[in-house]
Design an enzyme around this catalytic site. Structure first.
Site, mmCIF file in Angstrom:
data_model
loop_
_atom_site.group_PDB
_atom_site.id
_atom_site.type_symbol
_atom_site.label_atom_id
_atom_site.label_comp_id
_atom_site.label_asym_id
_atom_site.label_seq_id
_atom_site.Cartn_x
_atom_site.Cartn_y
_atom_site.Cartn_z
ATOM 1 N N LYS A 71 36.861 34.513 31.177
ATOM 2 C CA LYS A 71 37.939 35.512 31.104
ATOM 3 C C LYS A 71 38.979 35.241 32.191
ATOM 4 O O LYS A 71 38.693 35.375 33.369
ATOM 5 C CB LYS A 71 37.396 36.936 31.295
ATOM 6 N N ILE A 120 36.235 43.304 44.567
ATOM 7 C CA ILE A 120 35.636 43.189 43.224
ATOM 8 C C ILE A 120 34.395 42.293 43.274
ATOM 9 O O ILE A 120 33.415 42.537 42.565
ATOM 10 C CB ILE A 120 36.672 42.661 42.206
ATOM 11 N N GLY A 121 34.406 41.296 44.139
ATOM 12 C CA GLY A 121 33.223 40.433 44.287
ATOM 13 C C GLY A 121 31.999 41.238 44.712
ATOM 14 O O GLY A 121 30.890 41.026 44.204
ATOM 15 N N GLU A 124 43.659 40.871 54.105
ATOM 16 C CA GLU A 124 44.252 39.811 53.280
ATOM 17 C C GLU A 124 45.485 40.377 52.574
ATOM 18 O O GLU A 124 45.375 41.330 51.807
ATOM 19 C CB GLU A 124 43.239 39.316 52.236
ATOM 20 N N SER A 129 39.046 38.958 44.409
ATOM 21 C CA SER A 129 39.065 39.706 45.673
ATOM 22 C C SER A 129 37.649 39.997 46.168
ATOM 23 O O SER A 129 36.703 40.095 45.379
ATOM 24 C CB SER A 129 39.816 41.021 45.471
ATOM 25 N N THR A 130 37.525 40.164 47.465
ATOM 26 C CA THR A 130 36.232 40.502 48.058
ATOM 27 C C THR A 130 35.746 41.860 47.541
ATOM 28 O O THR A 130 34.560 42.047 47.259
ATOM 29 C CB THR A 130 36.343 40.485 49.596
ATOM 30 N N CYS A 149 43.795 31.973 48.280
ATOM 31 C CA CYS A 149 42.686 32.547 49.048
ATOM 32 C C CYS A 149 42.531 31.884 50.413
ATOM 33 O O CYS A 149 42.052 32.504 51.348
ATOM 34 C CB CYS A 149 41.386 32.484 48.242
ATOM 35 N N GLU A 156 33.520 33.435 44.824
ATOM 36 C CA GLU A 156 34.526 32.817 45.699
ATOM 37 C C GLU A 156 35.581 33.886 45.939
ATOM 38 O O GLU A 156 36.303 34.262 45.022
ATOM 39 C CB GLU A 156 35.098 31.571 45.009
HETATM 40 P P1 ADP Z 1 43.190 40.528 42.399
HETATM 41 O O1 ADP Z 1 42.957 41.612 43.413
HETATM 42 O O2 ADP Z 1 43.588 39.247 42.994
HETATM 43 O O3 ADP Z 1 43.959 40.962 41.194
HETATM 44 P P2 ADP Z 1 40.640 40.892 41.233
HETATM 45 O O4 ADP Z 1 39.474 40.591 42.077
HETATM 46 O O5 ADP Z 1 40.993 42.321 40.982
HETATM 47 O O6 ADP Z 1 41.814 40.086 41.873
HETATM 48 O O7 ADP Z 1 40.543 40.190 39.834
HETATM 49 C C1 ADP Z 1 40.109 38.882 39.624
HETATM 50 C C2 ADP Z 1 39.492 38.801 38.254
HETATM 51 O O8 ADP Z 1 38.405 39.723 38.190
HETATM 52 C C3 ADP Z 1 40.408 39.169 37.085
HETATM 53 O O9 ADP Z 1 40.100 38.328 35.980
HETATM 54 C C4 ADP Z 1 40.022 40.598 36.787
HETATM 55 O O10 ADP Z 1 40.271 40.974 35.436
HETATM 56 C C5 ADP Z 1 38.525 40.560 37.056
HETATM 57 N N1 ADP Z 1 37.912 41.857 37.385
HETATM 58 C C6 ADP Z 1 38.473 42.908 38.010
HETATM 59 N N2 ADP Z 1 37.598 43.932 38.109
HETATM 60 C C7 ADP Z 1 36.435 43.512 37.547
HETATM 61 C C8 ADP Z 1 35.149 44.100 37.339
HETATM 62 N N3 ADP Z 1 34.882 45.346 37.738
HETATM 63 N N4 ADP Z 1 34.197 43.368 36.727
HETATM 64 C C9 ADP Z 1 34.446 42.112 36.316
HETATM 65 N N5 ADP Z 1 35.637 41.507 36.476
HETATM 66 C C10 ADP Z 1 36.626 42.178 37.086
#
Ligand code: ADP
Length: 504
Positions: free
Chosen positions: A201, A258-259, A408, A255-256, A310, A276
């Protein structure tokens, strides 16, 4: 910066190939076919150079995700990919790398339209990098082997032991918007080499090149169901992928925040995971440097890709004896990095990816100013007719409590600080939750090695920055990630080890 006010920030006309890609109807690539979404919801695609909506993509529903996972599961379980002779898998992957190169110009343009990065940069870095990941990993397909062991506490004459390296299974791979095609290929390449199947995705902001990649995956002859590409939001489609019981491994770049959420979400099913994540990478400039080389180098470390990297060198620590010269040299690069529309051939830096990101970065700059930081360069947004531009920015007079120093920003903003002695600067450089990367600029090889060994970072660059190579492991210490991608370790992240112990 009068030069910047005179730049024409009108986006250029798209090529016929790009227009064709933008006009396609929103669909998902599942089980080797282009299919409509079960839900019919879509997401607008915006060109951040103009702020205009230029296309639509599918917002995957739960049913769409389930369908993609089912396709990947079947394709893994029936062995159509993992049981193919490695030489055949290698050939198909090599064909995919060739196809990416054949379509380099179109892919670079789509990336420029979708992300806002200069087309020249996408053509020089993103597209060749994407092909390199596939090509390098193609070579691994035939070089994945277990070992034989001499049992330690059993008689060797009658007991025999060996390991098998098996693909980990169905992978859910989720990538961010800063290097969409490169990240997509970085993810699928080791999975394919290992014999896994995948659901990829891309980020909801930037899915165009991943969708074109699906066309090329098909043309290369990767069997149906092995690579499935679905578009949609993270908190819906992405979340469903991560929690799906038929998924064996999750690989995420983003992002950390969401990670960490994803890490919690895989706990119940104990999936394999590679993360990552973010960074706040320090760049240490020692007193012996050549300013002519170092100032442009440390500027590039932060302003490349509008700082949406990053590993961006966002915390500069220059020795007090060279600090003024270094920041002055950086300020001299303002014209070079002046943001321009992504299809302007003179662009080195484009807009930020979205309105949201623009607000976020300007919010950090304003917070820095409120906290007492001085603006040495930039600190504002240039005039434009709807695009999301931010001028390259250097902040000085900062302290470690400020949000601009700790968090960040993911934009073209560097905080510049002076240091006096080595122990002090290493302590400051390591004073962060992150540990993705760091840079050291010096002619003193001994100092470089000493500092490199003390920095808490997954990658340390000496006299360069963001030099990332598919053969070299990449990943984060501390809250910058879990596991490594690239190189041998990147392949191993997609393998299970099975031990076989046999009585003869
Ligand atoms: P940024 O803050 O750089 O937008 P994110 O960490 O929010 O980065 O998003 C990076 C990827 O993770 C995107 O493909 C986003 O759709 C996906 N994403 C965001 N939230 C979730 C989640 N809860 N579960 C799985 N994937 C997610």
């Amino acid at each position: 910066m009068n030069e910047q006010t005179t730049i024409d920030r009108t986006q250029r006309e798209y090529s016929a190939a790009a227009k064709k890609a933008l006009e396609r109807s929103p669909q998902l690539y599942i089980n080797g076919e282009w299919v409509d979404s079960s839900g019919g919801e879509t997401i607008d695609v915006e060109d951040p150079s103009s702020g205009k909506i230029v296309s639509k993509i599918v917002e995957a529903s739960d049913k769409d995700v389930d369908r993609a996972v089912a396709a990947a599961r079947t394709a893994f379980d029936d062995g159509r990919w993992r049981n193919m002779p490695p030489v055949a898998r290698q050939k198909i992957m090599t064909k995919l790398a060739d196809l990416i190169e054949e379509h380099a110009d179109e892919l670079a343009e789509l990336e420029a339209i979708d992300v806002g990065k200069p087309k020249g940069m996408a053509g020089a870095i993103d597209v060749p990098g994407a092909a390199a990941h596939i090509r390098f990993c193609a070579g691994w397909a035939g070089k994945i082997n277990g070992e034989t062991m001499n049992p330690y506490s059993m008689p060797g004459e009658t007991m025999f032991a060996y390991t098998l390296k098996e693909p980990v299974g169905v992978c859910a791979q989720i990538v961010p918007w800063n290097f969409p095609l490169l990240m997509a290929c970085l993810k699928i390449a080791p999975a394919l080499a290992a014999g896994c199947t995948t659901i990829l995705k891309p980020a909801e902001q930037t899915s165009l090149t991943a969708l074109r990649l699906a066309d090329l995956v098909h043309e290369a002859g990767i069997p149906a169901g092995v690579v499935n590409i679905i578009t949609g939001y993270g908190h819906t489609g992405g979340d469903r992928m991560v929690k799906h019981p038929d998924v064996d491994k999750v690989a995420f770049t983003g992002s950390t925040e969401i990670g960490k959420l994803i890490n919690r979400n895989v706990t119940d099913t104990l999936k394999h995971i590679t993360l990552e994540l973010g960074g706040k990478s320090p760049v240490v400039v020692m007193p012996d440097v050549d300013i002519q080389e170092t100032a442009p180098g440390v500027s590039q470390a932060i302003f490349f890709n509008s700082g949406q990297v990053c590993v961006a060198g966002s915390r500069l620590y220059a020795h007090k004896s060279v600090f003024d010269e270094v920041v002055e040299g950086m300020a001299n690069t303002a014209e070079f990095w002046a943001p321009r529309p992504s299809l302007d051939p003179d662009a080195h830096m484009g807009p930020l990816v979205s309105k949201e990101q623009h607000e976020r970065v300007m919010g950090y700059i304003d917070a820095g100013k409120r906290d007492g930081a001085s603006v040495l360069m930039g600190g504002d947004a240039p005039s434009s007719d709807g695009g999301y531009y931010v001028n390259p920015t250097i902040l000085t007079d900062v302290n470690p409590q400020m949000s601009v120093v700790r968090e960040e920003i993911f934009g073209p903003v560097v905080v510049a600080q002076r240091f006096e002695d080595l122990d002090e600067v290493v302590k400051d450089a390591n004073d962060t939750q992150y540990g993705l990367a760091a840079g050291v600029w010096t002619k003193d090889a001994s100092a470089a090695h000493r500092i490199a060994s003390k920095l808490q970072a997954g990658t340390v660059w000496v006299n360069c920055h963001a030099m990332i190579d598919v053969a070299v492991p990449f990943g984060g210490f501390k809250e910058s990630g879990v596991g490594r991608e690239q190189g041998r370790e990147g392949i191993e992240a997609y393998l299970e080890t099975k031990s076989v112990i046999m009585k003869l």
